[in-house]
Design a protein around this motif. Sequence first.
Motif, PDB file in Angstrom:
ATOM      1  N   HIS A  44       0.829  -1.200   0.000  1.00  0.00           N
ATOM      2  CA  HIS A  44       0.000   0.000   0.000  1.00  0.00           C
ATOM      3  C   HIS A  44       0.867   1.255   0.000  1.00  0.00           C
ATOM      4  CE1 HIS A  44      -3.032  -2.884   1.704  1.00  0.00           C
ATOM      5  NE2 HIS A  44      -3.764  -2.268   0.794  1.00  0.00           N
ATOM      6  N   VAL A  45       0.409   2.254  -0.711  1.00  0.00           N
ATOM      7  CA  VAL A  45       1.062   3.556  -0.682  1.00  0.00           C
ATOM      8  C   VAL A  45       0.665   4.269   0.614  1.00  0.00           C
ATOM      9  CG1 VAL A  45       1.280   5.806  -1.826  1.00  0.00           C
ATOM     10  CG2 VAL A  45       1.059   3.716  -3.199  1.00  0.00           C
ATOM     11  N   ILE A  75      -8.010   3.943  -0.544  1.00  0.00           N
ATOM     12  CA  ILE A  75      -7.152   3.918  -1.737  1.00  0.00           C
ATOM     13  C   ILE A  75      -5.683   4.059  -1.367  1.00  0.00           C
ATOM     14  CG2 ILE A  75      -6.661   5.067  -3.942  1.00  0.00           C
ATOM     15  CD1 ILE A  75      -9.591   5.916  -4.018  1.00  0.00           C
ATOM     16  N   VAL A  76      -5.369   5.077  -0.560  1.00  0.00           N
ATOM     17  CA  VAL A  76      -4.006   5.299  -0.078  1.00  0.00           C
ATOM     18  C   VAL A  76      -4.071   5.448   1.432  1.00  0.00           C
ATOM     19  CG1 VAL A  76      -2.078   6.951  -0.037  1.00  0.00           C
ATOM     20  CG2 VAL A  76      -3.148   6.353  -2.204  1.00  0.00           C
ATOM     21  N   SER A 108       4.661   2.029  -3.224  1.00  0.00           N
ATOM     22  CA  SER A 108       4.316   0.611  -3.115  1.00  0.00           C
ATOM     23  C   SER A 108       5.542  -0.294  -3.123  1.00  0.00           C
ATOM     24  CB  SER A 108       3.390   0.229  -4.284  1.00  0.00           C
ATOM     25  OG  SER A 108       3.117  -1.147  -4.277  1.00  0.00           O
ATOM     26  N   LEU A 138      -1.887   9.812  -5.164  1.00  0.00           N
ATOM     27  CA  LEU A 138      -2.529   8.962  -6.183  1.00  0.00           C
ATOM     28  C   LEU A 138      -1.612   8.719  -7.380  1.00  0.00           C
ATOM     29  CD1 LEU A 138      -6.133  10.459  -6.091  1.00  0.00           C
ATOM     30  CD2 LEU A 138      -5.405   8.227  -5.231  1.00  0.00           C
ATOM     31  N   LEU A 141       0.241   5.515  -7.046  1.00  0.00           N
ATOM     32  CA  LEU A 141      -0.550   4.295  -6.904  1.00  0.00           C
ATOM     33  C   LEU A 141      -0.215   3.319  -8.029  1.00  0.00           C
ATOM     34  CD1 LEU A 141      -2.802   3.281  -4.991  1.00  0.00           C
ATOM     35  CD2 LEU A 141      -4.460   4.135  -6.654  1.00  0.00           C
ATOM     36  N   ASN A 177      -8.748   4.885  -9.840  1.00  0.00           N
ATOM     37  CA  ASN A 177      -7.895   4.725  -8.669  1.00  0.00           C
ATOM     38  C   ASN A 177      -8.450   3.675  -7.716  1.00  0.00           C
ATOM     39  OD1 ASN A 177      -5.940   6.740  -9.346  1.00  0.00           O
ATOM     40  ND2 ASN A 177      -7.394   8.317  -8.729  1.00  0.00           N
ATOM     41  N   LYS A 180      -7.388   0.301  -9.023  1.00  0.00           N
ATOM     42  CA  LYS A 180      -5.954   0.136  -8.754  1.00  0.00           C
ATOM     43  C   LYS A 180      -5.724  -0.246  -7.291  1.00  0.00           C
ATOM     44  CE  LYS A 180      -4.156   3.477 -12.152  1.00  0.00           C
ATOM     45  NZ  LYS A 180      -3.420   4.772 -12.279  1.00  0.00           N
ATOM     46  N   ALA A 181      -6.439   0.442  -6.393  1.00  0.00           N
ATOM     47  CA  ALA A 181      -6.288   0.156  -4.964  1.00  0.00           C
ATOM     48  C   ALA A 181      -6.697  -1.279  -4.646  1.00  0.00           C
ATOM     49  CB  ALA A 181      -7.117   1.137  -4.149  1.00  0.00           C
TER      50      ALA A 181
END
Length: 428
Positions: A44-45, A75-76, A108, A138, A141, A177, A180-181
């Motif tokens: 995870h970012v 997401i982040v 990541s 983002l 990501l 996004n 992607k997450a």
Amino acid sequence: MSYLLLSLFALLAGSAVALPYGKGSGVTELTSKTFAQEVFSTEHVWVVEFYAPWCGHCKSLEPEYTKAAANLKGIVKVGAVNCDEESNKQLCGQFGIQGFPTLKIFPSQLKKQGKGVVKDPIDYQGPRTGAAIAKAALEKLPSFITSVTSKTEEKFLSGEPELAKVLLFTNKATTSNLYKALSVDFHHRLSLGEVRHSDKALVAKYEVESFPTLLVITKDGDKLVFDEDLKHDTLTKFLSPHAKPLERAPEPEAESASEKKPKKEKVPPPPPEVVHDPQEEVTTPEQFDSICTNTAKSCLVAVLDTVNTDAESHQRYLQVLAAVHEKNQKFFNVLWINGVGQPDFLNALNMYSGFPAVTVLNHKKSSAVSYVGSFSTEAINDFCGGVMRGAKRAYPLKAFPTIVKAEPIAAAPVEEASENEPEAKDEL
């Protein structure tokens, strides 16, 4: 009634800038004990703010940082480290934190270091707004998503047979996004693919009637269509039962007496930082190095002149240094040297006259910040605050200065001033 409402609004406004961050802020408070487990154990970012609760700029950033956390939810990851906590100071020093607030993005990508893994942080230098911080995060990501077409569908479905497949049919030109997450959340546990609406053959094959449509193809070949709101929590709940279980590290096996290896001797912890009395003169290079070089802190060096200073003024300077040390000791080591007999040190910092003089040295960055102003507790404390916030300009050093061994020289005794003699001012 109006008075009560105004009081309530004031209370809410005051609580909005409270630090450390609360549970409802969306910001995870990280500590030296939890940092590696949270940030380095997954792909995870993370965006992490290094702050101090007393810092005015940190308080100003708090509402914007909370907005960023809300925008990045699911997401982040968004975290914060309180560098004012004694237990976190080593962690903040590890990342070279010199001013507050400092924002770093941990991407990541993982890399091996020793027996563990770490991430290389990226300094965030953009605007201090929630939208700008979220945008920068983002951009880091990653995507573990396969583009699937009629020509590649069979290859996608047959690959990684131990994993269920997820297909998202979309009419967007780029991957969202959120998707992607999810690809990060379920990396190595689900195979995620994406089909564009322009691929009419696949759209018809899977009987897709609207976009976006997400479905799971289980290992048994069943097709399950997701029919709820496309949100991170509902999608996670839908996908989790079909994902490969998270792998746990195997428990160490018991060794027989013949297999047992000799235990390695424990490496002793690093020696504690030297506790130095700021009123005591530093007269040897060994003292100077222990205070200024072998430390994660910056050092504030006052250059005094005992030859041309009377004892009363000299004592006043020492009291100022003691007060500055009391206020800033968490981030600066405070010391003083006698400028008499230290020409190399003075030349390295372009100090040729005007004592007392003050400079801040950072050994890790091999840089210095010069102070210009009155030799007073309030003025030097303000200067230290500016250095920590990054508001004072640092200049690089060709070589980090040190001192030569010198014998202490006592300050001159107080001379009685004539009635017409003007009072001396401690201006640098």
